[in-house]
Each structure stands twice: as C-alpha cells, then as structure tokens.
Design a protein around this motif. Structure first.
Motif, PDB file in Angstrom:
ATOM      1  N   GLY A  55       0.785  -1.229   0.000  1.00  0.00           N
ATOM      2  CA  GLY A  55       0.000   0.000   0.000  1.00  0.00           C
ATOM      3  C   GLY A  55       0.816   1.277   0.000  1.00  0.00           C
ATOM      4  O   GLY A  55       0.258   2.372   0.023  1.00  0.00           O
ATOM      5  N   SER A  56       2.127   1.169  -0.035  1.00  0.00           N
ATOM      6  CA  SER A  56       2.992   2.344   0.000  1.00  0.00           C
ATOM      7  C   SER A  56       2.886   3.167  -1.284  1.00  0.00           C
ATOM      8  O   SER A  56       2.645   2.630  -2.363  1.00  0.00           O
ATOM      9  CB  SER A  56       4.449   1.907   0.189  1.00  0.00           C
ATOM     10  N   THR A  57       3.081   4.454  -1.155  1.00  0.00           N
ATOM     11  CA  THR A  57       3.189   5.325  -2.329  1.00  0.00           C
ATOM     12  C   THR A  57       4.653   5.666  -2.609  1.00  0.00           C
ATOM     13  O   THR A  57       4.943   6.477  -3.476  1.00  0.00           O
ATOM     14  CB  THR A  57       2.384   6.622  -2.134  1.00  0.00           C
ATOM     15  N   ASN A  58       5.565   5.029  -1.888  1.00  0.00           N
ATOM     16  CA  ASN A  58       7.002   5.218  -2.088  1.00  0.00           C
ATOM     17  C   ASN A  58       7.437   4.288  -3.222  1.00  0.00           C
ATOM     18  O   ASN A  58       8.069   3.263  -3.013  1.00  0.00           O
ATOM     19  CB  ASN A  58       7.755   4.915  -0.795  1.00  0.00           C
ATOM     20  N   VAL A  59       7.032   4.662  -4.433  1.00  0.00           N
ATOM     21  CA  VAL A  59       7.216   3.839  -5.633  1.00  0.00           C
ATOM     22  C   VAL A  59       7.963   4.662  -6.677  1.00  0.00           C
ATOM     23  O   VAL A  59       7.766   5.865  -6.781  1.00  0.00           O
ATOM     24  CB  VAL A  59       5.835   3.401  -6.190  1.00  0.00           C
ATOM     25  N   VAL A  60       8.830   3.996  -7.437  1.00  0.00           N
ATOM     26  CA  VAL A  60       9.521   4.642  -8.554  1.00  0.00           C
ATOM     27  C   VAL A  60       9.140   3.939  -9.848  1.00  0.00           C
ATOM     28  O   VAL A  60       8.830   2.743  -9.847  1.00  0.00           O
ATOM     29  CB  VAL A  60      11.064   4.636  -8.380  1.00  0.00           C
ATOM     30  N   SER A  61       9.146   4.668 -10.940  1.00  0.00           N
ATOM     31  CA  SER A  61       8.905   4.080 -12.266  1.00  0.00           C
ATOM     32  C   SER A  61      10.100   4.405 -13.146  1.00  0.00           C
ATOM     33  O   SER A  61      10.599   5.533 -13.132  1.00  0.00           O
ATOM     34  CB  SER A  61       7.610   4.614 -12.876  1.00  0.00           C
ATOM     35  N   ARG A  62      10.537   3.400 -13.876  1.00  0.00           N
ATOM     36  CA  ARG A  62      11.728   3.533 -14.717  1.00  0.00           C
ATOM     37  C   ARG A  62      11.533   2.773 -16.028  1.00  0.00           C
ATOM     38  O   ARG A  62      10.805   1.795 -16.081  1.00  0.00           O
ATOM     39  CB  ARG A  62      12.954   2.938 -14.012  1.00  0.00           C
ATOM     40  N   PRO A  63      12.256   3.194 -17.066  1.00  0.00           N
ATOM     41  CA  PRO A  63      12.264   2.403 -18.292  1.00  0.00           C
ATOM     42  C   PRO A  63      12.935   1.063 -18.016  1.00  0.00           C
ATOM     43  O   PRO A  63      13.825   0.978 -17.171  1.00  0.00           O
ATOM     44  CB  PRO A  63      13.125   3.227 -19.258  1.00  0.00           C
ATOM     45  N   CYS A  64      12.514   0.036 -18.692  1.00  0.00           N
ATOM     46  CA  CYS A  64      13.118  -1.293 -18.536  1.00  0.00           C
ATOM     47  C   CYS A  64      13.757  -1.676 -19.869  1.00  0.00           C
ATOM     48  O   CYS A  64      13.071  -2.051 -20.812  1.00  0.00           O
ATOM     49  CB  CYS A  64      12.074  -2.320 -18.115  1.00  0.00           C
ATOM     50  N   TYR A  65      15.068  -1.587 -19.915  1.00  0.00           N
ATOM     51  CA  TYR A  65      15.809  -1.893 -21.138  1.00  0.00           C
ATOM     52  C   TYR A  65      16.374  -3.310 -21.116  1.00  0.00           C
ATOM     53  O   TYR A  65      17.151  -3.688 -21.968  1.00  0.00           O
ATOM     54  CB  TYR A  65      16.954  -0.904 -21.337  1.00  0.00           C
ATOM     55  N   GLN A  66      15.979  -4.105 -20.124  1.00  0.00           N
ATOM     56  CA  GLN A  66      16.549  -5.433 -19.927  1.00  0.00           C
ATOM     57  C   GLN A  66      16.421  -6.321 -21.159  1.00  0.00           C
ATOM     58  O   GLN A  66      17.303  -7.112 -21.456  1.00  0.00           O
ATOM     59  CB  GLN A  66      15.873  -6.091 -18.736  1.00  0.00           C
ATOM     60  N   HIS A  67      15.346  -6.177 -21.901  1.00  0.00           N
ATOM     61  CA  HIS A  67      15.148  -7.032 -23.086  1.00  0.00           C
ATOM     62  C   HIS A  67      16.149  -6.715 -24.192  1.00  0.00           C
ATOM     63  O   HIS A  67      16.310  -7.477 -25.124  1.00  0.00           O
ATOM     64  CB  HIS A  67      13.723  -6.867 -23.618  1.00  0.00           C
ATOM     65  N   MET A  68      16.853  -5.587 -24.063  1.00  0.00           N
ATOM     66  CA  MET A  68      17.805  -5.177 -25.097  1.00  0.00           C
ATOM     67  C   MET A  68      19.218  -5.686 -24.812  1.00  0.00           C
ATOM     68  O   MET A  68      20.098  -5.567 -25.651  1.00  0.00           O
ATOM     69  CB  MET A  68      17.818  -3.647 -25.205  1.00  0.00           C
ATOM     70  N   VAL A  69      19.445  -6.245 -23.617  1.00  0.00           N
ATOM     71  CA  VAL A  69      20.770  -6.729 -23.244  1.00  0.00           C
ATOM     72  C   VAL A  69      20.979  -8.094 -23.890  1.00  0.00           C
ATOM     73  O   VAL A  69      20.159  -8.995 -23.706  1.00  0.00           O
ATOM     74  CB  VAL A  69      20.896  -6.841 -21.706  1.00  0.00           C
ATOM     75  N   PRO A  70      22.064  -8.258 -24.654  1.00  0.00           N
ATOM     76  CA  PRO A  70      22.288  -9.551 -25.300  1.00  0.00           C
ATOM     77  C   PRO A  70      22.556 -10.648 -24.267  1.00  0.00           C
ATOM     78  O   PRO A  70      23.163 -10.404 -23.238  1.00  0.00           O
ATOM     79  CB  PRO A  70      23.510  -9.324 -26.184  1.00  0.00           C
ATOM     80  N   LYS A  71      22.070 -11.844 -24.563  1.00  0.00           N
ATOM     81  CA  LYS A  71      22.293 -12.977 -23.674  1.00  0.00           C
ATOM     82  C   LYS A  71      23.698 -13.529 -23.865  1.00  0.00           C
ATOM     83  O   LYS A  71      24.290 -13.414 -24.949  1.00  0.00           O
ATOM     84  CB  LYS A  71      21.286 -14.092 -23.952  1.00  0.00           C
ATOM     85  N   HIS A  72      24.201 -14.124 -22.812  1.00  0.00           N
ATOM     86  CA  HIS A  72      25.493 -14.798 -22.881  1.00  0.00           C
ATOM     87  C   HIS A  72      25.338 -15.977 -23.841  1.00  0.00           C
ATOM     88  O   HIS A  72      24.285 -16.627 -23.879  1.00  0.00           O
ATOM     89  CB  HIS A  72      25.881 -15.292 -21.482  1.00  0.00           C
ATOM     90  N   PRO A  73      26.375 -16.287 -24.623  1.00  0.00           N
ATOM     91  CA  PRO A  73      26.258 -17.387 -25.606  1.00  0.00           C
ATOM     92  C   PRO A  73      25.777 -18.706 -25.015  1.00  0.00           C
ATOM     93  O   PRO A  73      25.069 -19.455 -25.661  1.00  0.00           O
ATOM     94  CB  PRO A  73      27.689 -17.526 -26.151  1.00  0.00           C
ATOM     95  N   ARG A  74      26.107 -19.001 -23.774  1.00  0.00           N
ATOM     96  CA  ARG A  74      25.669 -20.247 -23.148  1.00  0.00           C
ATOM     97  C   ARG A  74      24.162 -20.240 -22.872  1.00  0.00           C
ATOM     98  O   ARG A  74      23.567 -21.287 -22.709  1.00  0.00           O
ATOM     99  CB  ARG A  74      26.409 -20.479 -21.839  1.00  0.00           C
ATOM    100  N   GLU A  75      23.570 -19.048 -22.761  1.00  0.00           N
ATOM    101  CA  GLU A  75      22.129 -18.940 -22.486  1.00  0.00           C
ATOM    102  C   GLU A  75      21.283 -18.992 -23.746  1.00  0.00           C
ATOM    103  O   GLU A  75      20.080 -19.174 -23.662  1.00  0.00           O
ATOM    104  CB  GLU A  75      21.846 -17.639 -21.738  1.00  0.00           C
ATOM    105  N   GLN A  76      21.895 -18.803 -24.899  1.00  0.00           N
ATOM    106  CA  GLN A  76      21.155 -18.811 -26.153  1.00  0.00           C
ATOM    107  C   GLN A  76      20.839 -20.236 -26.561  1.00  0.00           C
ATOM    108  O   GLN A  76      21.662 -21.129 -26.439  1.00  0.00           O
ATOM    109  CB  GLN A  76      21.946 -18.101 -27.244  1.00  0.00           C
ATOM    110  N   GLN A  77      19.628 -20.414 -27.050  1.00  0.00           N
ATOM    111  CA  GLN A  77      19.222 -21.749 -27.499  1.00  0.00           C
ATOM    112  C   GLN A  77      19.630 -21.943 -28.954  1.00  0.00           C
ATOM    113  O   GLN A  77      19.647 -21.021 -29.738  1.00  0.00           O
ATOM    114  CB  GLN A  77      17.727 -21.912 -27.350  1.00  0.00           C
ATOM    115  N   SER A  78      19.928 -23.157 -29.294  1.00  0.00           N
ATOM    116  CA  SER A  78      20.324 -23.465 -30.673  1.00  0.00           C
ATOM    117  C   SER A  78      19.141 -23.564 -31.579  1.00  0.00           C
ATOM    118  O   SER A  78      18.077 -23.876 -31.261  1.00  0.00           O
ATOM    119  CB  SER A  78      21.080 -24.795 -30.706  1.00  0.00           C
TER     120      SER A  78
END
Length: 78
Positions: A55-78
């Motif tokens: 119920g707090s109003t102590n909230v922040v909103s930010r852009p989420c660029y996480q989907h733009m970060v490339p995955k490590h080669p081991r995490e990529q599926q073939s």
C-alpha cells in the motif's frame, strides 16, 4: 547534447516497457501505459502509483531496457 527525460514515445520506439518498484517491500511489476499520452515522462508515472502488496506510495517508475541486453552465448538456445 541536451539531456531530457525519457518519455513513453522514446520507449515505444525501442519497444521497452515501464517497470515500477516499491521502495518499501521491494515488489516490482511492469506498468501498462495504454491510454497514457506519448509525451508522459516515465519517472513521473510513479506519482499516481500505490504498491499492491504493502500500500505504499514510495514507488519509482523507470524504463526497462533489460530485453535489449544480449544474452550470454551459453544462455542462447540453438
């Protein structure tokens, strides 16, 4: 180069969502920006938010660029 706040129009170009974070209980969630004007400044969205967990109003909103970060080669599926 002049710095300016990030708007919803900026995020739309990058297909990036808005994420909110409660500074009290640490809950985080993506925010629906449907119906908001494109010139809305992302960090000001939090002014109207209340945490659904604590119920707090102590909230922040930010852009989420996480989907733009490339995955490590081991995490990529073939």
């Amino acid at each position: 180069m002049e710095e300016r706040p990030v708007t919803l129009a900026d995020l739309k170009k990058l297909n990036a969502p808005v994420r909110a974070h409660c500074n009290i209980c640490q809950k985080a969630a993506y925010i629906s920006t449907e119906g908001m004007p494109e010139d809305t400044v992302v960090i000001y969205i939090a002014r109207r938010l209340r945490c659904s967990r604590c119920g707090s109003t102590n909230v922040v909103s930010r852009p989420c660029y996480q989907h733009m970060v490339p995955k490590h080669p081991r995490e990529q599926q073939s």
